[in-house]
Write an enzyme that holds these catalytic residues in place. Structure first.
Site, short mmCIF file in Angstrom:
data_model
loop_
_atom_site.label_atom_id
_atom_site.label_comp_id
_atom_site.label_asym_id
_atom_site.label_seq_id
_atom_site.Cartn_x
_atom_site.Cartn_y
_atom_site.Cartn_z
N LEU A 126 0.85 -1.18 0.00
CA LEU A 126 0.00 0.00 0.00
C LEU A 126 0.89 1.23 0.00
CD1 LEU A 126 -2.78 -0.72 2.69
CD2 LEU A 126 -2.98 -0.91 0.21
N ASP A 127 0.46 2.27 -0.68
CA ASP A 127 1.22 3.51 -0.65
C ASP A 127 1.39 3.98 0.79
OD1 ASP A 127 1.21 3.46 -3.41
OD2 ASP A 127 -0.45 4.89 -3.60
N ARG A 128 2.47 4.65 1.06
CA ARG A 128 2.79 5.07 2.43
C ARG A 128 1.67 5.88 3.10
NH1 ARG A 128 8.72 6.63 4.58
NH2 ARG A 128 8.19 6.67 6.79
N VAL B 218 -1.47 5.71 2.69
CA VAL B 218 -2.73 4.96 2.71
C VAL B 218 -2.77 4.05 3.94
CG1 VAL B 218 -4.16 3.30 1.43
CG2 VAL B 218 -2.84 5.02 0.19
#
Length: 224
Positions: free
Chosen positions: A57-59, A61
């Site tokens: 997951l993107d940081r 998120v």
């Protein structure tokens, strides 16, 4: 870190925004190492702990991340993610209402590695990849709207880019057109639900992430 599911082969945790799933050039302690330490302490494992990263997951998120605790589970989960056999549902708080309460978005995305950003086009262009998602309006507050998103493809920053392209940037996501940042540096995107057939036991696994603790998430009226 909140553990939401755990057995001998997999562990699913709900990460907070700001955490990185796997080590990167920042040198910050990644979630994968935190989970390893949790397993080592809980089960009093003497040696190195095996833990496989199956997706990221993107940081900024928050939400669900699935890790493999055995090599057998890792190989099978990698194939399942690659083949679209793991179904992920996201919740996004956006700053503008969608024109339709539900719909399908189809764009062609071009990733700019230097900017760490994707750009959406309504037709194929050089180096583009087709991106498709479905969304529906599931809740709102006085100033924001909650969209449930199901990905049909998996592209770089796909949800962030496509929702911005339809005029609904995610709250706090300055990179994709949000008016202002969130105080904690997060964006209001949550990996809410995940469903798949267990890679070893073959039972159906369905888990949900708790909502983030901040006031906006807690105040949303959700349409059931």
């Amino acid at each position: 870190m909140k553990v939401v599911y755990e057995d001998n082969h997999i562990i699913i945790v709900s990460k907070e925004s700001g955490e990185i799933v796997q080590g990167d050039k920042t040198g910050d302690v990644p979630l994968s190492e935190t989970v390893k330490q949790y397993i080592k302490d809980k089960y009093q494992k003497p040696g190195a702990v095996f833990l496989g990263v199956t997706h990221r997951l993107d940081r900024p998120v928050s939400g669900l991340v699935v890790f493999a605790r055995t090599s057998k589970a890792l190989t099978r989960l990698n194939n399942m993610f690659r083949n679209g056999d793991v179904h992920k549902t996201y919740w996004a708080i956006v700053q503008n209402p969608p024109q339709s309460q539900e719909g399908t978005l189809c764009h062609w995305l071009v990733r700019n590695e230097r900017q760490n950003k994707s750009y959406a086009y309504d037709h194929a262009v050089p180096n583009s990849k087709e991106a498709v998602l479905k969304y529906r309006l599931v809740g709102q507050t006085e100033r924001y709207w909650l969209l449930e998103v199901n990905l049909l493809t998996g592209r770089h920053h796909q949800i962030r880019c496509q929702l911005a392209a339809m005029g609904c940037p995610i709250k706090g996501d300055l990179k994709y057109g949000a008016r202002r940042s969130n105080p904690d540096g997060s964006i209001s995107l949550l990996a809410r639900r995940i469903e798949f057939v267990h890679p070893v036991s073959k039972e159906n696994i369905v888990v949900e992430s708790p909502l983030p603790a901040d006031r906006l998430w807690q105040s949303i009226t959700i349409n059931r």
